[in-house]
Design an enzyme around this catalytic site. Structure first.
Site, mmCIF file in Angstrom:
data_model
loop_
_atom_site.group_PDB
_atom_site.id
_atom_site.type_symbol
_atom_site.label_atom_id
_atom_site.label_comp_id
_atom_site.label_asym_id
_atom_site.label_seq_id
_atom_site.Cartn_x
_atom_site.Cartn_y
_atom_site.Cartn_z
ATOM 1 N N LEU A 122 -15.889 -0.234 -13.875
ATOM 2 C CA LEU A 122 -15.759 -1.441 -13.057
ATOM 3 C C LEU A 122 -14.404 -2.089 -13.326
ATOM 4 O O LEU A 122 -14.116 -2.447 -14.477
ATOM 5 C CB LEU A 122 -16.879 -2.432 -13.417
ATOM 6 C CG LEU A 122 -18.300 -1.853 -13.255
ATOM 7 C CD1 LEU A 122 -19.316 -2.654 -14.042
ATOM 8 C CD2 LEU A 122 -18.685 -1.787 -11.775
ATOM 9 N N HIS A 123 -13.573 -2.207 -12.306
ATOM 10 C CA HIS A 123 -12.290 -2.876 -12.544
ATOM 11 C C HIS A 123 -11.719 -3.593 -11.328
ATOM 12 O O HIS A 123 -10.650 -4.178 -11.404
ATOM 13 C CB HIS A 123 -11.260 -1.874 -13.072
ATOM 14 C CG HIS A 123 -10.790 -0.885 -12.032
ATOM 15 N ND1 HIS A 123 -11.489 0.255 -11.719
ATOM 16 C CD2 HIS A 123 -9.702 -0.879 -11.237
ATOM 17 C CE1 HIS A 123 -10.840 0.928 -10.787
ATOM 18 N NE2 HIS A 123 -9.748 0.257 -10.462
ATOM 19 N N ARG A 124 -12.390 -3.554 -10.163
ATOM 20 C CA ARG A 124 -11.833 -4.215 -8.972
ATOM 21 C C ARG A 124 -11.742 -5.716 -9.207
ATOM 22 O O ARG A 124 -12.709 -6.324 -9.685
ATOM 23 C CB ARG A 124 -12.724 -3.999 -7.750
ATOM 24 C CG ARG A 124 -12.751 -2.629 -7.224
ATOM 25 C CD ARG A 124 -11.544 -2.272 -6.374
ATOM 26 N NE ARG A 124 -11.347 -0.850 -6.517
ATOM 27 C CZ ARG A 124 -10.188 -0.231 -6.731
ATOM 28 N NH1 ARG A 124 -9.078 -0.903 -6.790
ATOM 29 N NH2 ARG A 124 -10.122 1.064 -6.871
ATOM 30 N N ARG A 169 -8.488 -4.193 -17.545
ATOM 31 C CA ARG A 169 -8.478 -5.374 -16.685
ATOM 32 C C ARG A 169 -9.747 -6.218 -16.833
ATOM 33 O O ARG A 169 -9.675 -7.430 -16.926
ATOM 34 C CB ARG A 169 -8.341 -4.955 -15.215
ATOM 35 C CG ARG A 169 -8.341 -6.148 -14.316
ATOM 36 C CD ARG A 169 -8.371 -5.842 -12.848
ATOM 37 N NE ARG A 169 -8.003 -7.049 -12.154
ATOM 38 C CZ ARG A 169 -6.790 -7.347 -11.767
ATOM 39 N NH1 ARG A 169 -5.801 -6.506 -11.964
ATOM 40 N NH2 ARG A 169 -6.532 -8.494 -11.174
ATOM 41 N N ASP A 176 -16.702 0.996 -9.082
ATOM 42 C CA ASP A 176 -15.958 0.395 -7.969
ATOM 43 C C ASP A 176 -14.605 1.092 -7.829
ATOM 44 O O ASP A 176 -13.700 0.605 -7.176
ATOM 45 C CB ASP A 176 -15.812 -1.128 -8.140
ATOM 46 C CG ASP A 176 -15.140 -1.529 -9.444
ATOM 47 O OD1 ASP A 176 -14.557 -0.661 -10.133
ATOM 48 O OD2 ASP A 176 -15.184 -2.730 -9.774
#
Ligand code: UD1
Ligand code: UDP
Length: 389
Positions: free
Chosen positions: A217-219, A252, A292
């Site tokens: 998950l990083h969006r 992130r 994502d």
């Protein structure tokens, strides 16, 4: 390791130079087959690393795992706001392009390094090629969508990975003679690594004994806002009540997701980002992937692993129609996970995406080599039939 470094710093019409601009993790995976394909054709080339990603686990490990040659320059731009990072990329890339005077610059995907390289080259009148052209989420709130639209508008040669990209580019007025449907070089990398993708060692390192899931998950839309991060983390925790979930965490989202409760404990295992071979080995043995990521949607399709993409849209719809991918909201995640665990991977069309056959890199290399010989900005043929390459 082979030496791809350019031998001169002035343009040489008899010895053209191709430069690849790479900056972020997915760029390395997409570029490796193209670099290899051009090397096999004897084309002089070099890699410019912008330094957008700089941690060893976000960069060096990919050069090692993918057999990429050492960059001829690393601009070390690092992190920052979009404006600051893009500004550093623009100035750094202008200097390096002026120094090396490439015949062609190849850019990949949709990251800020891609956008900056295309702007710099356009202003310096250096011809460009974009690998992974024409993907569209039609969501301009995604920074990557802005990068895609600008990059495609300014590229001279456009390499598309899926047929839907051809119609997007045509709708935006791109001359079809400049567009080539070549397949997906990210899948070439997957195929090259396939023999080394053994889940057993990484499972044993992580202490996994039965079935398990993997989440990445990083969006920004998922991890930057505390309320969205909390909703997502609660949903992942709900899934982890069914089976252990390993989360190789992108830098992130690390802090924000931890603040929202994504910490090791119970059935949740948070680990550093994994190297390419370790990560895909883990995915290969997984019963479920939650993501994502753009690239992971494609890789799970090819590995036949159910993929739940926590996004409202995707620029890769072919992974839904011809793959194992489903779009879900955080609220739908647990029910969708139950279904995926019960049914396994299902592919609506029954067919894998056309030309995702591990030969995209050589196709791209052949188009580039032909263009270098002809010096013509419109290589003949809109679509490259697979049998002709
Ligand atoms: C970038 C791309 C995104 C891609 C992702 C792949 C843009 C706009 N976004 O997002 O499309 O999906 O890469 O991974 O180009 N950081 C580190 N170490 C690193 C790199 C980043 O700690 O080596 C941290 C920094 O806090 C940085 C943050 O991650 O501020 C974001 O990095 P950045 O390159 O700006 O964007 P990504 O989120 O990685
Ligand atoms: N990847 C990896 N280690 C990880 C997570 C991802 O090697 O811990 C690989 C993944 O297999 C794919 C690429 O990184 O090849 C995708 O990068 P990312 O998800 O960061 O970017 P996106 O595709 O979303 O732009």
């Amino acid at each position: 390791m082979r030496d791809y470094a350019p031998t001169g710093t002035t343009p040489d019409p008899d010895n053209p130079l191709v430069l690849h601009v790479l900056g972020a993790r997915p760029n390395f995976v997409k570029a490796a087959p193209v670099v290899r394909g051009l090397a096999e054709l004897g084309v002089r080339q070099g890699i410019i690393h912008t330094g957008q990603h700089y941690d060893a686990l976000m960069s060096d490990v990919f050069f090692a795992d993918l057999g990429l040659p050492e960059p001829i320059a690393n601009l070390g731009v690092g992190s920052g706001s979009h404006a600051r990072q893009t500004a550093a990329l623009l100035t750094g890339l202008e200097d390096v392009v002026l120094e090396h005077r490439p015949t062609l610059v190849v850019v990949y995907g949709d990251v800020n390094s891609t956008l900056a390289a295309i702007l710099v080259c356009s202003k310096l009148h250096v011809p460009t090629a974009h690998v992974e052209a024409g993907l569209r989420s039609f969501d301009r709130e995604m920074p990557e969508e802005v990068n895609r639209v600008v990059t495609d508008a300014l590229s001279d040669i456009l390499f598309a990975t899926s047929p839907d990209a051809l119609s997007h580019l045509s709708n935006e007025g791109v001359d079809p003679a400049r567009v080539h449907l070549v397949g997906n070089p990210m899948i070439d990398s997957l195929f090259s690594a396939l023999d080394h993708l053994d889940p057993a060692p990484i499972r044993s390192r992580l202490g996994l004994t039965g079935r398990y899931g993997v989440a990445t998950l990083h969006r920004p839309a998922n991890v930057d806002d505390p309320a969205s991060a909390k909703e997502l983390v609660d949903a992942v925790l709900e899934v982890s009540a069914r089976l252990p979930i390993v989360v190789p965490i992108h830098p992130r989202g690390r802090q924000r997701l931890a603040d929202a409760g994504l910490v090791t404990g119970g059935n949740l295992l948070i680990v550093d980002p994994l190297g390419y071979v370790d990560f895909l080995s883990l995915v290969r043995g997984a019963s479920l992937v939650v993501t994502d990521s753009g690239g992971v949607q494609e890789e799970t399709t090819m590995l036949g692993v159910p993929c739940l993409t926590v996004r409202p849209n995707t620029e890769r719809p072919i992974t839904i129609t011809h793959g194992t991918n489903r779009l879900v909201t955080p609220a739908q995640l647990a029910v969708a996970a139950d279904r995926a665990l019960a049914e396994g991977a299902t592919t609506p069309s029954g067919d894998l995406p056309p030309l995702w056959d591990g030969k995209a890199g050589p196709r791209i290399a052949r188009v580039i080599a032909a263009w270098l010989k002809g010096g013509n900005l419109s290589p003949a043929g809109q679509v490259i039939p697979p049998n002709s390459l």
